[in-house]
Design an enzyme around this catalytic site. Structure first.
Site, PDB file in Angstrom:
ATOM      1  N   CYS A 117     -42.088  -9.324 -38.256  1.00  0.00           N
ATOM      2  CA  CYS A 117     -42.337  -9.493 -36.973  1.00  0.00           C
ATOM      3  C   CYS A 117     -43.775  -9.743 -36.545  1.00  0.00           C
ATOM      4  CB  CYS A 117     -41.858  -8.431 -36.176  1.00  0.00           C
ATOM      5  SG  CYS A 117     -42.033  -6.668 -36.717  1.00  0.00           S
ATOM      6  N   ASP A 121      -7.486  -2.057   4.578  1.00  0.00           N
ATOM      7  CA  ASP A 121      -5.946  -1.606   4.933  1.00  0.00           C
ATOM      8  C   ASP A 121      -5.665  -1.471   6.351  1.00  0.00           C
ATOM      9  OD1 ASP A 121      -5.979   0.679   2.037  1.00  0.00           O
ATOM     10  OD2 ASP A 121      -5.625  -1.415   2.034  1.00  0.00           O
ATOM     11  N   HIS A 151       0.757  -1.147  -0.139  1.00  0.00           N
ATOM     12  CA  HIS A 151       0.008   0.181   0.041  1.00  0.00           C
ATOM     13  C   HIS A 151       0.881   1.179   0.062  1.00  0.00           C
ATOM     14  CE1 HIS A 151      -3.774   2.353   0.751  1.00  0.00           C
ATOM     15  NE2 HIS A 151      -3.265   3.043   1.394  1.00  0.00           N
TER      16      HIS A 151
END
Length: 923
Positions: A728, A164, A128
């Site tokens: 369609c 952390d 880190h």
């Protein structure tokens, strides 16, 4: 789906001293930093048994993946590790298969589940870039600078389930120099020393000497700085604090302030320790002392009287200039005028002065409209310039896009020089001499105003269904191409000319595009016949003709999109005004089918563009060519770059990415119901993007014995066989009243025998090939199923014995409600006829509605009361009475039930591409 790298593992002798105090490592991360850590750990003799990294981006592997693959180390490219908080089983199995002693996370942007973190016997360590607990979480280096820390550094810590917060293994620090940037800190210390520290940490663990020092909570920060609105400069601070704020936000998201009414972002800050150089004052909103534009940059002052300097400025339109050029370049780069151009500028200044009679002096900053000009004055300005400046032809939008005098002069000068013209569109055509003309067909992806190969170079063949031959190879869009197209559309919407264009100018571009479609209708119809098998005359009238009409219709809507005022309860003594605004959504995705390639494009994209959106369109994989020709014509019409993007390729790749893309705000789809369901799910899971779906159908057509039989036969055949049945709204099932059933069938068969089956480019052809081979095979299987179930095959049901994908028009009778033919759509030239008892209106209605589809329907009867009753009871989005296939650009079209929702065409279609904003003010 996991992507596996090379599975070849190096073999080592475990008896060698080389393996003393060495570990089997799993590296989880990415980037050059991850690559260097990987290489150094291997040099130290540790065995990397697996690398877990991110998927390739834009077709390129991450540096860590490249290095590992080169060495034969197993590589796993994982888009994510968990779903809904739970580890993906396949991912967990892949991870555990490598048998690591320790997880090393040198630079990891993904969330790694705790069962993976804790899996190895030594757990996991992470790098880190801060001296923990200082600046936990995102943007640690940025916050080191923003907070004015005198020390920077990094930590290698043991991972836990916090952010952390795990125990520290080792830390290193360095001094922060006064003018350090994020890049400077990273390159000087955090990168090179961090690599060494990661290797040292692994060796400490291998030797059993690694500490676990608990972190204190005090001093931790977690904030990210990714939001632009959070980066505004607060001026009542010292020069050092201002400098820290600016350099800490450089390059993302950029510290900004307001100058002359617009956002200006600062980059490249340094503290000024020498004397302040001479310069021109620049007023800055909120600053107690003006800045100084000097030859070296923009000098800014803190509340302590000290100064700093920034080198570059970026404006709201994205243009960046050296700060020293603020007054000479203004908001855009300035071209130097020749003597002749100066004369033109002076003439134009006189014209402006004549129009803006209330303005004493026309200055560079004079704004045409803020000075009182109207739309009539625009026309006067354009005409006077044409008369007095040697026939120089401007467009109205030239005035709207450059309203300040200095910008307008720059635009005029560039037009005089020809520099304002877009770069000529480069099209690498496939040309064919066919249909007594030379047809020129683009075949590449169309992204950000340019035709380009797919990012990975892949192509596929598009086939002519008339003879099965290859027309050409078409670019096969990759995920990277989709992302580029979306980025281009997003930029065009947020920053480009399109987003600033007024509605009538937008409509004018659409009218121009409609004119170009009409001018090129013969070529477009020929391409449609080649690529989709459409009969040329039908393509000319319907496929292309209705596309032209659609663009003209929606072009007329551009300046008629309105909100409303709403009376609300007044809060005395104040009064309120509430109104609504209709606004575009942003980037829209459109996915269209293969039966009407250009017309389906027009039905959706015209409404999308009229509403002010930008679009990324994926044509059907088997029929891409008219969409790409359309893209070429859109450039000729003057559409700005990025507004229209066309990406041919696979629905499973490109289409799926569009439905998942977080920057797309609306997806319009026409296709099958199963795919529609999948798209709807992906759109919901990704970002809840708006969706409209026009899906499958099994449209009932009810023919009563009091009909005009000749018309019913003629229209009934059209309801089934129009466009080869690839329609369609085709009548999927005909219910014929018992007393006229046999005569109806006899007449239909007689008419079918008169139909000419053949080359769609032959003007006398009635019935062309089916769209593609797989569809033909599906239709033949459909007929086989009908026969097996006991329906009567009256006519057809076979492939025509000639090259290509031709099928005989087919008629089935005695179709019972439980049969496959009665329930499933064929989407081909197959007439399915069922008999109903004389006078049984409610019974036949119940049978007609006994389907999950509800796209269209029809009824033939001379009895108006019966017709209206039946139309009320039929469960369908459209009901035809004594006609069929009669669609119009002004009439909304769409289905109910599993035929989808949302409308194409008509005013209602605009609402599919607009959002409503309510505004309330008190006065």
């Amino acid at each position: 789906m996991l992507r596996w790298g090379s599975q070849a593992l190096r073999r080592f002798s475990t008896g060698r001293v080389y393996f003393k105090n060495k570990l089997k490592l799993a590296l989880i991360g990415q980037s050059l930093f991850g690559q260097e850590v990987y290489s150094h750990l291997r040099k130290e003799g540790h065995r990397v048994v697996g690398v877990f990294t991110v998927p390739d981006k834009d077709g390129k592997a991450d540096p860590l993946a490249l290095a590992a693959e080169k060495d034969g180390t197993p590589v796993f490219k994982l888009p994510k590790w968990r779903v809904k908080g739970k580890t993906i089983k396949e991912v967990a199995e892949a991870y555990r298969s490598v048998g690591a002693d320790l997880n090393v996370l040198p630079f990891c942007t993904q969330f790694i589940p705790m069962d993976i973190i804790d899996s190895p016997k030594h757990g996991s360590i992470i790098y880190h870039p801060s001296i923990l607990p200082r600046h936990r979480g995102a943007s640690a280096i940025n916050w080191t600078l923003i907070m004015g820390d005198k020390k920077a550094g990094f930590s290698v810590f043991w991972a836990d389930d916090g952010l952390d917060t795990g125990p520290i293994l080792l830390q290193r620090s360095c001094d922060v120099e006064p003018n350090d940037t994020v890049d400077a800190l990273y390159n000087r210390f955090l990168f090179p020393e961090g690599i060494k520290a990661m290797v040292e940490a692994v060796q400490l663990i291998a030797d059993g000497k690694a500490p676990r020092i608990p972190q204190p909570e005090e001093g931790a920060t977690y904030e990210g700085i990714q939001k632009k609105e959070n980066a505004e400069i607060s001026w009542d601070q010292s020069a050092e604090v201002l400098h820290n704020w600016i350099r800490g936000h450089d390059k993302v998201p950029g510290a900004w302030t307001e100058i002359n009414g617009q956002m200006v972002t600062f980059y490249g800050s340094t503290l000024l320790n020498s004397s302040v150089p001479p310069g021109e004052p620049l007023e800055i909103k909120g600053a107690k002392k003006p800045g100084l534009v000097t030859k070296n940059g923009l000098v800014l002052f803190g509340n302590d009287g000290k100064a700093l300097m920034v080198r570059n400025l970026q404006f709201e339109d994205g243009k960046m200039i050296p700060a020293s050029q603020y007054f000479s370049a203004g908001e855009t780069s300035v071209v130097e005028l020749t003597a002749e151009e100066v004369k033109v500028a002076e003439t134009i200044k006189v014209i402006w002065a004549g129009i803006l009679s209330n303005v004493p002096i026309i200055e560079d900053s004079t704004d045409f409209f803020k000075s009182g000009a109207s739309s009539m004055d625009v026309a006067r300005l354009v005409e006077e310039i044409r008369q007095k400046c040697g026939g120089l032809q401007l467009q109205n939008e030239d005035v709207y896009m450059a309203t300040k005098f200095e910008d307008f002069i720059q635009k005029v000068v560039r037009k005089l020089r020809g520099e304002d013209q877009e770069a000529e569109l480069v099209v690498d055509y496939v040309s064919k001499e066919v249909n007594e003309m030379m047809v020129k067909m683009p075949y590449q992806c169309f992204i950000n105003g340019q035709f380009t190969d797919a990012d990975d170079g892949k192509t596929y063949d598009t086939i002519n269904p008339t003879d099965g031959s290859t027309i050409c190879k078409v670019s096969y869009a990759s995920l990277a191409d989709v992302d580029k197209a979306v980025a281009a559309a997003k930029d065009a919407f947020e920053n480009g000319e399109w987003g600033r264009m007024n509605a009538r100018e937008r409509g004018r571009l659409m009218y121009r595009l409609a004119d170009l479609l009409e001018e090129n209708q013969e070529e477009l119809a020929t391409i449609e016949a080649l690529d989709s098998g459409a009969v040329y005359t039908l393509a000319l009238k319907t496929h292309i003709g209705m596309s032209v009409q659609t663009f003209r219709y929606f072009a007329g809507w551009c300046d008629k999109i309105q909100g409303s005022t709403i009376p609300i309860n007044q809060a005395r003594p104040n009064r309120n005004l509430t109104f609504t605004k209709k606004e575009p959504l942003g980037v829209c995705a459109i996915i269209i089918p293969w039966n009407y390639p250009l017309m389906m494009l027009a039905w959706k994209s015209a409404a999308c563009l009229a509403a002010g959106n930008t679009l990324v369109l994926k044509p059907a994989q088997v029929t891409p060519l008219t969409a790409l020709k359309f893209a070429e014509l859109s450039v000729k019409a003057g559409f700005p770059k990025g507004v229209i993007n066309i990406i041919p390729g696979s629905g499973g790749i490109a289409g799926q990415r569009l439905s998942e893309h977080p920057d797309i705000r609306k997806l319009g789809f026409t296709g099958s119901t199963p795919i529609g369901k999948q798209i709807m799910k992906s759109c919901a899971v990704s970002n809840l993007k708006k969706v409209s779906l026009e899906l499958g159908g099994k449209s009932p057509l009810i023919i009563f014995n009091d009909c005009e039989l000749e018309k019913a036969v003629r229209m009934g055949m059209g309801a089934v066989f129009f466009n080869k049945g690839e329609n369609c709204i085709a009548a999927g099932r005909l219910f014929v009243e018992e007393s006229i059933h046999d005569e109806f069938v006899t007449r239909v068969v007689e008419e079918i025998k008169k139909m000419k089956i053949g080359d769609p480019l032959d003007r006398s052809t009635d019935h062309g090939p089916q769209n593609h081979k797989a569809h033909l095979e599906k239709l033949l299987q459909y007929c086989e199923t009908g026969v097996k179930e006991g329906a009567t095959l009256v006519y057809g049901g076979r492939q025509v014995q000639r090259p290509g994908f031709f099928m005989e028009p087919t008629v089935f009778t005695d179709v019972e409600d439980h049969m496959y033919l009665a329930k499933e759509e064929s989407f081909g030239p197959i007439m399915v006829i069922s008999k109903f008892q004389n006078g049984d209106i409610d019974g036949v209605l119940q049978r007609a509605n006994n389907t999950e589809y509800g796209l269209a329907s029809g009824v033939f009867t001379r009895d108006i009361n019966k017709a209206m009753y039946v139309s009320e009871k039929l469960e369908a989005g459209t009901v035809f009475i004594n006609t069929y296939n009669k669609t119009d650009v002004a009439a909304p079209f769409g289905g109910v039930k599993q035929s989808g929702f949302g409308k194409d065409l008509g005013e209602e279609a605009l609402n599919e591409y607009l959002k409503t904003k309510t505004v309330t003010l008190e006065y």
